[in-house]
Design a protein around this motif. Sequence first.
Motif, PDB file in Angstrom:
ATOM      1  N   ARG A  14     -15.121   7.749  -5.521  1.00  0.00           N
ATOM      2  CA  ARG A  14     -14.073   7.126  -6.565  1.00  0.00           C
ATOM      3  C   ARG A  14     -12.710   6.976  -5.424  1.00  0.00           C
ATOM      4  O   ARG A  14     -11.997   7.966  -5.347  1.00  0.00           O
ATOM      5  N   HIS A  15     -12.583   5.693  -6.109  1.00  0.00           N
ATOM      6  CA  HIS A  15     -11.047   4.927  -6.044  1.00  0.00           C
ATOM      7  C   HIS A  15     -10.784   4.392  -7.316  1.00  0.00           C
ATOM      8  O   HIS A  15     -11.556   3.050  -8.333  1.00  0.00           O
ATOM      9  N   LEU A  16      -9.598   5.516  -8.332  1.00  0.00           N
ATOM     10  CA  LEU A  16      -9.137   4.900  -9.708  1.00  0.00           C
ATOM     11  C   LEU A  16      -7.474   4.720  -9.125  1.00  0.00           C
ATOM     12  O   LEU A  16      -7.058   5.668  -9.194  1.00  0.00           O
ATOM     13  N   LEU A  17      -7.150   3.942 -10.172  1.00  0.00           N
ATOM     14  CA  LEU A  17      -5.857   4.087  -9.852  1.00  0.00           C
ATOM     15  C   LEU A  17      -5.421   3.144 -11.101  1.00  0.00           C
ATOM     16  O   LEU A  17      -5.588   1.819 -11.795  1.00  0.00           O
ATOM     17  N   LEU A  18      -4.655   3.800 -12.115  1.00  0.00           N
ATOM     18  CA  LEU A  18      -4.598   3.507 -13.247  1.00  0.00           C
ATOM     19  C   LEU A  18      -3.014   2.746 -13.847  1.00  0.00           C
ATOM     20  O   LEU A  18      -2.030   3.189 -13.238  1.00  0.00           O
ATOM     21  N   THR A  19      -2.923   1.798 -14.259  1.00  0.00           N
ATOM     22  CA  THR A  19      -1.858   1.078 -13.983  1.00  0.00           C
ATOM     23  C   THR A  19      -1.660   1.539 -15.798  1.00  0.00           C
ATOM     24  O   THR A  19      -1.749   1.092 -16.192  1.00  0.00           O
ATOM     25  N   GLY A  20       0.000   1.076 -15.376  1.00  0.00           N
ATOM     26  CA  GLY A  20       0.813   1.632 -16.881  1.00  0.00           C
ATOM     27  C   GLY A  20       2.382   1.628 -17.162  1.00  0.00           C
ATOM     28  O   GLY A  20       2.600   1.176 -16.022  1.00  0.00           O
ATOM     29  N   CYS A  55       6.306  -1.016 -14.521  1.00  0.00           N
ATOM     30  CA  CYS A  55       8.283  -0.982 -14.220  1.00  0.00           C
ATOM     31  C   CYS A  55       8.950  -0.415 -13.501  1.00  0.00           C
ATOM     32  O   CYS A  55       9.365  -0.892 -13.078  1.00  0.00           O
ATOM     33  N   CYS A  56       8.710   1.066 -12.969  1.00  0.00           N
ATOM     34  CA  CYS A  56       9.202   1.667 -11.984  1.00  0.00           C
ATOM     35  C   CYS A  56       8.454   1.423 -10.744  1.00  0.00           C
ATOM     36  O   CYS A  56       9.332   1.386  -9.936  1.00  0.00           O
ATOM     37  N   GLY A  57       7.946   0.952 -10.911  1.00  0.00           N
ATOM     38  CA  GLY A  57       6.792   1.029  -9.082  1.00  0.00           C
ATOM     39  C   GLY A  57       6.209   2.373  -8.561  1.00  0.00           C
ATOM     40  O   GLY A  57       5.422   2.887  -7.573  1.00  0.00           O
ATOM     41  N   ARG A  58       7.081   3.747  -9.362  1.00  0.00           N
ATOM     42  CA  ARG A  58       6.519   5.345  -9.150  1.00  0.00           C
ATOM     43  C   ARG A  58       4.920   5.454  -9.322  1.00  0.00           C
ATOM     44  O   ARG A  58       4.328   4.879 -10.248  1.00  0.00           O
ATOM     45  N   VAL A  59       4.524   6.298  -8.524  1.00  0.00           N
ATOM     46  CA  VAL A  59       3.020   6.433  -8.329  1.00  0.00           C
ATOM     47  C   VAL A  59       2.743   7.974  -8.457  1.00  0.00           C
ATOM     48  O   VAL A  59       3.009   8.792  -7.479  1.00  0.00           O
ATOM     49  N   PHE A  60       1.833   8.746  -9.460  1.00  0.00           N
ATOM     50  CA  PHE A  60       1.600   9.855 -10.168  1.00  0.00           C
ATOM     51  C   PHE A  60       0.459   9.939  -9.110  1.00  0.00           C
ATOM     52  O   PHE A  60      -0.443   9.548  -9.695  1.00  0.00           O
ATOM     53  N   ASP A  61       0.332  11.837  -8.774  1.00  0.00           N
ATOM     54  CA  ASP A  61      -1.267  12.257  -8.833  1.00  0.00           C
ATOM     55  C   ASP A  61      -1.959  11.961 -10.260  1.00  0.00           C
ATOM     56  O   ASP A  61      -0.734  12.494 -11.647  1.00  0.00           O
ATOM     57  N   VAL A  62      -2.510  12.200 -10.879  1.00  0.00           N
ATOM     58  CA  VAL A  62      -3.424  12.765 -12.062  1.00  0.00           C
ATOM     59  C   VAL A  62      -4.748  13.578 -11.849  1.00  0.00           C
ATOM     60  O   VAL A  62      -5.716  12.606 -10.788  1.00  0.00           O
ATOM     61  N   GLU A  63      -5.207  14.627 -12.597  1.00  0.00           N
ATOM     62  CA  GLU A  63      -6.644  15.150 -12.121  1.00  0.00           C
ATOM     63  C   GLU A  63      -7.200  14.585 -13.618  1.00  0.00           C
ATOM     64  O   GLU A  63      -6.552  14.011 -14.404  1.00  0.00           O
ATOM     65  N   ASP A  99       0.810  -1.136   0.515  1.00  0.00           N
ATOM     66  CA  ASP A  99      -0.309   0.190   0.191  1.00  0.00           C
ATOM     67  C   ASP A  99       1.006   1.058   0.277  1.00  0.00           C
ATOM     68  O   ASP A  99       2.331   1.326   0.336  1.00  0.00           O
ATOM     69  N   ARG A 100       0.572   2.152  -0.617  1.00  0.00           N
ATOM     70  CA  ARG A 100       1.458   3.383  -0.595  1.00  0.00           C
ATOM     71  C   ARG A 100       0.251   4.534   0.429  1.00  0.00           C
ATOM     72  O   ARG A 100      -1.404   4.662   0.954  1.00  0.00           O
ATOM     73  N   PHE A 101       0.969   5.816   0.524  1.00  0.00           N
ATOM     74  CA  PHE A 101       0.374   6.979   1.545  1.00  0.00           C
ATOM     75  C   PHE A 101       0.110   8.186   0.936  1.00  0.00           C
ATOM     76  O   PHE A 101       1.302   8.673   0.454  1.00  0.00           O
ATOM     77  N   ASP A 102      -1.112   8.695   0.858  1.00  0.00           N
ATOM     78  CA  ASP A 102      -0.844  10.375  -0.008  1.00  0.00           C
ATOM     79  C   ASP A 102      -1.350  11.218   0.843  1.00  0.00           C
ATOM     80  O   ASP A 102      -2.666  10.830   1.896  1.00  0.00           O
ATOM     81  N   HIS A 117      -8.337  13.305  -6.465  1.00  0.00           N
ATOM     82  CA  HIS A 117      -7.903  13.455  -7.155  1.00  0.00           C
ATOM     83  C   HIS A 117      -7.229  11.770  -7.466  1.00  0.00           C
ATOM     84  O   HIS A 117      -8.471  10.850  -6.895  1.00  0.00           O
ATOM     85  N   TYR A 118      -7.093  11.523  -8.710  1.00  0.00           N
ATOM     86  CA  TYR A 118      -6.533   9.992  -8.665  1.00  0.00           C
ATOM     87  C   TYR A 118      -5.256   9.466  -8.632  1.00  0.00           C
ATOM     88  O   TYR A 118      -4.261  10.396  -9.438  1.00  0.00           O
ATOM     89  N   HIS A 119      -4.956   8.358  -9.397  1.00  0.00           N
ATOM     90  CA  HIS A 119      -3.544   7.853  -8.860  1.00  0.00           C
ATOM     91  C   HIS A 119      -2.829   7.348 -10.422  1.00  0.00           C
ATOM     92  O   HIS A 119      -4.497   6.068 -11.377  1.00  0.00           O
ATOM     93  N   MET A 120      -1.760   7.035 -10.472  1.00  0.00           N
ATOM     94  CA  MET A 120      -1.108   6.026 -12.014  1.00  0.00           C
ATOM     95  C   MET A 120      -0.336   5.038 -11.275  1.00  0.00           C
ATOM     96  O   MET A 120       0.634   6.071 -10.626  1.00  0.00           O
ATOM     97  N   ALA A 121       0.487   4.334 -11.498  1.00  0.00           N
ATOM     98  CA  ALA A 121       1.042   3.379 -11.151  1.00  0.00           C
ATOM     99  C   ALA A 121       1.864   2.743 -12.235  1.00  0.00           C
ATOM    100  O   ALA A 121       1.648   1.738 -13.258  1.00  0.00           O
TER     101      ALA A 121
END
Length: 132
Positions: free
Chosen positions: A114-120, A84-92, A68-71, A77-81
């Motif tokens: 809403r809970h949204l996590l995009l992976t790519g 490949c590198c495992g970093r998690v970014f904010d996305v609007e 789990d990650r903590f913010d 806002h939403y997140h992209m993970a």
Amino acid sequence: MNPLNYSKQRELVFQTVLQNPIHPTADAVYEQVRRENPKISLGTVYRNLNFLSEMGMLRKISMPVGSDRFDGRLDEHYHMACTCCGRVFDVECGALEELDHQLLETQGFQVQKRHLLLTGLCKDCQEAALSR
């Protein structure tokens, strides 16, 4: 922070997440907090992170793979993970507000949360893959 729930360790954990917009794991928070308080235990960090997220002071991001990650950012806002590198970014994403409206109009369903996590692949990992 609520004075009834105040502890020096909890404040340190809380401030560490707030000052690190990288969405750290509990282990990453622990490593950073230990620099200031070498006697703190990993269990204490986990308990405080869970307490702070349960109290609505931090957001816990459940990951499909990995820890789990903590913010510290609590606004909508939403997140992209990056897979490949495992970093998690904010996305609007304003398009989801339109989806909420469509669901209300067509299904009579009112979205409350809403809970949204995009992976790519993030931009850096895509560029690294192209340069190989």
